[in-house]
Design a protein around this motif. Structure first.
Motif, PDB file in Angstrom:
ATOM      1  N   ASP A 108       0.800  -1.133   0.028  1.00 18.50           N
ATOM      2  CA  ASP A 108      -0.136  -0.093  -0.081  1.00 18.50           C
ATOM      3  C   ASP A 108       1.007   1.227   0.080  1.00 18.50           C
ATOM      4  O   ASP A 108       0.508   2.287  -0.927  1.00 18.50           O
ATOM      5  N   HIS A 109       1.958   1.221   0.677  1.00 20.13           N
ATOM      6  CA  HIS A 109       3.077   2.353   0.667  1.00 20.13           C
ATOM      7  C   HIS A 109       3.679   2.409  -0.531  1.00 20.13           C
ATOM      8  O   HIS A 109       3.579   3.797  -0.881  1.00 20.13           O
ATOM      9  N   ILE A 110       3.969   1.672  -1.247  1.00 18.45           N
ATOM     10  CA  ILE A 110       4.601   1.556  -2.575  1.00 18.45           C
ATOM     11  C   ILE A 110       3.409   2.158  -3.327  1.00 18.45           C
ATOM     12  O   ILE A 110       3.804   2.937  -4.415  1.00 18.45           O
ATOM     13  N   ARG A 111       2.228   1.728  -3.599  1.00 17.54           N
ATOM     14  CA  ARG A 111       1.076   2.228  -4.603  1.00 17.54           C
ATOM     15  C   ARG A 111       1.065   3.614  -4.270  1.00 17.54           C
ATOM     16  O   ARG A 111       0.697   4.326  -5.315  1.00 17.54           O
ATOM     17  N   LYS A 112       0.823   4.122  -2.943  1.00 14.78           N
ATOM     18  CA  LYS A 112       0.567   5.553  -2.614  1.00 14.78           C
ATOM     19  C   LYS A 112       1.636   6.348  -3.153  1.00 14.78           C
ATOM     20  O   LYS A 112       1.735   7.571  -3.714  1.00 14.78           O
ATOM     21  N   LYS A 113       3.051   5.846  -2.774  1.00 17.67           N
ATOM     22  CA  LYS A 113       4.308   6.791  -3.110  1.00 17.67           C
ATOM     23  C   LYS A 113       4.580   6.764  -4.629  1.00 17.67           C
ATOM     24  O   LYS A 113       4.800   7.858  -4.860  1.00 17.67           O
ATOM     25  N   MET A 114       4.670   5.671  -4.938  1.00 15.58           N
ATOM     26  CA  MET A 114       5.058   5.556  -6.518  1.00 15.58           C
ATOM     27  C   MET A 114       4.155   5.437  -7.414  1.00 15.58           C
ATOM     28  O   MET A 114       4.455   5.147  -8.783  1.00 15.58           O
ATOM     29  N   ASN A 115       2.819   5.088  -7.147  1.00 17.60           N
ATOM     30  CA  ASN A 115       1.748   4.970  -8.054  1.00 17.60           C
ATOM     31  C   ASN A 115       1.954   3.726  -9.003  1.00 17.60           C
ATOM     32  O   ASN A 115       1.850   3.787 -10.217  1.00 17.60           O
ATOM     33  N   CYS A 116       2.300   2.622  -8.140  1.00 10.86           N
ATOM     34  CA  CYS A 116       2.737   1.442  -8.872  1.00 10.86           C
ATOM     35  C   CYS A 116       1.965   0.245  -7.903  1.00 10.86           C
ATOM     36  O   CYS A 116       1.856   0.255  -6.955  1.00 10.86           O
ATOM     37  N   GLU A 117       1.469  -0.542  -9.015  1.00 12.95           N
ATOM     38  CA  GLU A 117       0.788  -1.711  -8.413  1.00 12.95           C
ATOM     39  C   GLU A 117       1.778  -2.857  -8.203  1.00 12.95           C
ATOM     40  O   GLU A 117       2.118  -3.522  -9.283  1.00 12.95           O
ATOM     41  N   VAL A 118       1.833  -3.416  -7.134  1.00 12.45           N
ATOM     42  CA  VAL A 118       3.117  -4.294  -6.924  1.00 12.45           C
ATOM     43  C   VAL A 118       2.585  -5.651  -7.506  1.00 12.45           C
ATOM     44  O   VAL A 118       1.396  -6.252  -6.958  1.00 12.45           O
ATOM     45  N   GLU A 119       3.464  -6.395  -8.252  1.00  8.44           N
ATOM     46  CA  GLU A 119       3.174  -7.834  -8.559  1.00  8.44           C
ATOM     47  C   GLU A 119       4.044  -9.028  -8.033  1.00  8.44           C
ATOM     48  O   GLU A 119       3.832  -9.943  -7.917  1.00  8.44           O
ATOM     49  N   MET A 120       5.216  -8.360  -7.622  1.00  7.87           N
ATOM     50  CA  MET A 120       6.245  -9.188  -6.919  1.00  7.87           C
ATOM     51  C   MET A 120       7.239  -8.402  -5.998  1.00  7.87           C
ATOM     52  O   MET A 120       7.669  -7.459  -6.124  1.00  7.87           O
ATOM     53  N   LEU A 121       7.525  -9.199  -5.029  1.00  7.74           N
ATOM     54  CA  LEU A 121       8.564  -8.591  -3.948  1.00  7.74           C
ATOM     55  C   LEU A 121       9.702  -9.929  -3.731  1.00  7.74           C
ATOM     56  O   LEU A 121       9.352 -11.076  -3.616  1.00  7.74           O
ATOM     57  N   ASN A 122      10.860  -9.198  -3.979  1.00  6.87           N
ATOM     58  CA  ASN A 122      12.195 -10.525  -4.185  1.00  6.87           C
ATOM     59  C   ASN A 122      12.953  -9.797  -2.946  1.00  6.87           C
ATOM     60  O   ASN A 122      13.348  -8.523  -2.787  1.00  6.87           O
ATOM     61  N   HIS A 123      13.818 -10.810  -2.473  1.00  7.86           N
ATOM     62  CA  HIS A 123      14.845 -10.663  -1.542  1.00  7.86           C
ATOM     63  C   HIS A 123      15.921 -11.516  -1.801  1.00  7.86           C
ATOM     64  O   HIS A 123      15.803 -12.677  -1.665  1.00  7.86           O
ATOM     65  N   GLY A 124      16.963 -10.861  -2.785  1.00 12.13           N
ATOM     66  CA  GLY A 124      17.616 -11.947  -3.273  1.00 12.13           C
ATOM     67  C   GLY A 124      17.069 -12.874  -4.301  1.00 12.13           C
ATOM     68  O   GLY A 124      16.460 -12.476  -5.180  1.00 12.13           O
ATOM     69  N   LYS A 125      17.305 -14.161  -3.754  1.00 12.99           N
ATOM     70  CA  LYS A 125      16.839 -15.423  -4.572  1.00 12.99           C
ATOM     71  C   LYS A 125      15.380 -15.756  -4.292  1.00 12.99           C
ATOM     72  O   LYS A 125      14.812 -16.540  -4.968  1.00 12.99           O
ATOM     73  N   SER A 126      14.958 -15.160  -3.103  1.00  9.68           N
ATOM     74  CA  SER A 126      13.622 -15.411  -2.262  1.00  9.68           C
ATOM     75  C   SER A 126      12.452 -14.806  -2.786  1.00  9.68           C
ATOM     76  O   SER A 126      12.782 -13.320  -2.738  1.00  9.68           O
ATOM     77  N   ILE A 127      11.348 -15.099  -3.252  1.00  7.63           N
ATOM     78  CA  ILE A 127      10.104 -14.553  -3.517  1.00  7.63           C
ATOM     79  C   ILE A 127       9.357 -14.193  -2.061  1.00  7.63           C
ATOM     80  O   ILE A 127       9.047 -15.244  -1.317  1.00  7.63           O
ATOM     81  N   LEU A 128       8.964 -13.013  -1.690  1.00  6.66           N
ATOM     82  CA  LEU A 128       8.325 -12.899  -0.683  1.00  6.66           C
ATOM     83  C   LEU A 128       7.125 -12.727  -1.068  1.00  6.66           C
ATOM     84  O   LEU A 128       6.032 -13.172  -0.042  1.00  6.66           O
ATOM     85  N   PHE A 129       6.587 -12.156  -2.036  1.00 11.37           N
ATOM     86  CA  PHE A 129       5.192 -12.292  -2.697  1.00 11.37           C
ATOM     87  C   PHE A 129       4.974 -12.300  -3.978  1.00 11.37           C
ATOM     88  O   PHE A 129       5.947 -11.635  -4.708  1.00 11.37           O
ATOM     89  N   SER A 130       4.058 -12.920  -4.629  1.00 14.32           N
ATOM     90  CA  SER A 130       3.807 -12.883  -6.027  1.00 14.32           C
ATOM     91  C   SER A 130       2.344 -12.989  -6.570  1.00 14.32           C
ATOM     92  O   SER A 130       1.871 -13.793  -5.876  1.00 14.32           O
ATOM     93  N   ASP A 131       2.035 -12.448  -7.491  1.00 10.88           N
ATOM     94  CA  ASP A 131       0.611 -12.476  -8.048  1.00 10.88           C
ATOM     95  C   ASP A 131       0.342 -13.999  -8.617  1.00 10.88           C
ATOM     96  O   ASP A 131      -0.692 -14.460  -8.551  1.00 10.88           O
ATOM     97  N   PHE A 132       1.641 -14.500  -8.637  1.00  6.60           N
ATOM     98  CA  PHE A 132       1.461 -15.857  -9.241  1.00  6.60           C
ATOM     99  C   PHE A 132       1.076 -16.819  -8.200  1.00  6.60           C
ATOM    100  O   PHE A 132       0.914 -18.131  -8.445  1.00  6.60           O
ATOM    101  N   HIS A 133       1.306 -16.504  -6.986  1.00 10.00           N
ATOM    102  CA  HIS A 133       0.970 -17.393  -5.570  1.00 10.00           C
ATOM    103  C   HIS A 133      -0.473 -17.929  -5.701  1.00 10.00           C
ATOM    104  O   HIS A 133      -1.351 -17.010  -6.095  1.00 10.00           O
ATOM    105  N   PRO A 134      -0.596 -19.159  -5.198  1.00 10.35           N
ATOM    106  CA  PRO A 134      -2.049 -19.286  -5.179  1.00 10.35           C
ATOM    107  C   PRO A 134      -2.687 -18.589  -4.128  1.00 10.35           C
ATOM    108  O   PRO A 134      -1.985 -18.058  -3.222  1.00 10.35           O
ATOM    109  N   ASN A 135      -3.865 -18.316  -4.231  1.00 12.83           N
ATOM    110  CA  ASN A 135      -4.693 -17.353  -3.378  1.00 12.83           C
ATOM    111  C   ASN A 135      -4.628 -17.311  -1.848  1.00 12.83           C
ATOM    112  O   ASN A 135      -4.302 -16.370  -1.350  1.00 12.83           O
ATOM    113  N   HIS A 136      -4.720 -18.782  -1.391  1.00 11.89           N
ATOM    114  CA  HIS A 136      -4.444 -18.794   0.078  1.00 11.89           C
ATOM    115  C   HIS A 136      -3.202 -18.570   0.475  1.00 11.89           C
ATOM    116  O   HIS A 136      -2.809 -17.855   1.570  1.00 11.89           O
TER     117      HIS A 136
END
Length: 259
Positions: free
Chosen positions: A171-199
């Motif tokens: 939400d902070h990124i959306r408000k600050k950068m006007n960007c809808e986040v699809e994926m968050l990564n740290h190094g090789k690890s995926i913290l969040f992705s739109d491709f993840h199952p809904n649960h």
């Protein structure tokens, strides 16, 4: 000590034991403000390192430890650095020696507040031998919403004490950068992705960023970084790479590093 800012001949007071980033920065700032540095125009007499000269060791300690802090590697006290520096065998004709010398020339320009057009990128190959230089090009800007940024930029968010969740971060990124986040990564690890199952997405959205890092054990988070995020002594940030789309143009965009 004798010989001005760079002069050898011993002296310069006793070796100080610098231990904090503020002390390191103070040493560099003090050196930059010296008249001898600002008026430096040629190196006909050469510069000779003296491990027994306090100012020389102060500078090397400050520069080495500031780099160590930036790269999250161990620091060393001034006496350790004096011992290490005194045992280094000089590199006379290697690419490393040439690159170090050229880098120092650029540092003098920074100390003298020269305009950008005076700086240079260098290209060399000692095997040919070949060396040339060019004026640095302007950084490439990426646009997202009404924001412009380069690869040198970073978005700093203080989410440590508030235990910021993944949803709050997005939400902070959306408000600050006007960007809808699809994926968050740290190094090789995926913290969040739109491709993840809904649960899985719903679970991650409600989790604290620190807890997600621990769950995926991002780049060995549990072993190396677990204490750092709350420690006053070590680095207190984590870098997250953000991929998403511009909320206006709907074009893919790679945001600066989130720190």
């Amino acid at each position: 000590g004798g010989g001005g800012v760079f002069g050898g001949g011993g002296g310069g007071g006793g070796i100080r034991n610098l231990t904090t980033a503020e002390e390191y920065i103070s040493v560099i700032t003090h050196l930059i403000e010296q008249k001898d540095v600002r008026n430096l125009r040629n190196l006909e007499t050469g510069l000779e390192f003296d491990k027994d000269h306090a100012l020389h060791i102060d500078f090397i300690s400050a520069a080495a430890n500031l780099r160590a802090i930036n790269y999250r590697i161990g620091t060393a006290d001034s006496l350790q650095i004096k011992k290490i520096a005194g045992n280094i065998i000089p590199a006379i004709a290697t690419t490393t020696a040439v690159a170090s010398g050229l880098l120092c020339l650029e540092l003098y320009k920074i100390a003298q507040n020269m305009e950008v057009s005076r700086f240079r990128n260098y290209f060399l190959n000692l095997a040919l031998p070949f060396i040339t230089s060019s004026e640095p090009a302007a950084p490439v800007y990426t646009h997202c919403g009404n924001q412009n940024f380069t690869v040198w930029d970073a978005i700093e968010i203080d989410g440590r004490n508030a235990n910021m969740s993944i949803r709050e971060l997005m939400d902070h990124i959306r408000k600050k950068m006007n960007c809808e986040v699809e994926m968050l990564n740290h190094g090789k690890s995926i913290l969040f992705s739109d491709f993840h199952p809904n649960h899985k997405k719903q679970k991650r959205l409600g989790m604290c960023v620190q807890d997600v890092l621990r769950e995926v054990n991002a780049t060995g988070w549990n072993e190396r970084n677990n204490a750092n995020i709350n420690s006053a002594a070590g680095p207190q940030w984590v870098e997250i790479l953000v991929s998403g789309v511009d909320a206006i143009s709907r074009e893919d965009v790679q945001l600066p590093i989130i720190r």
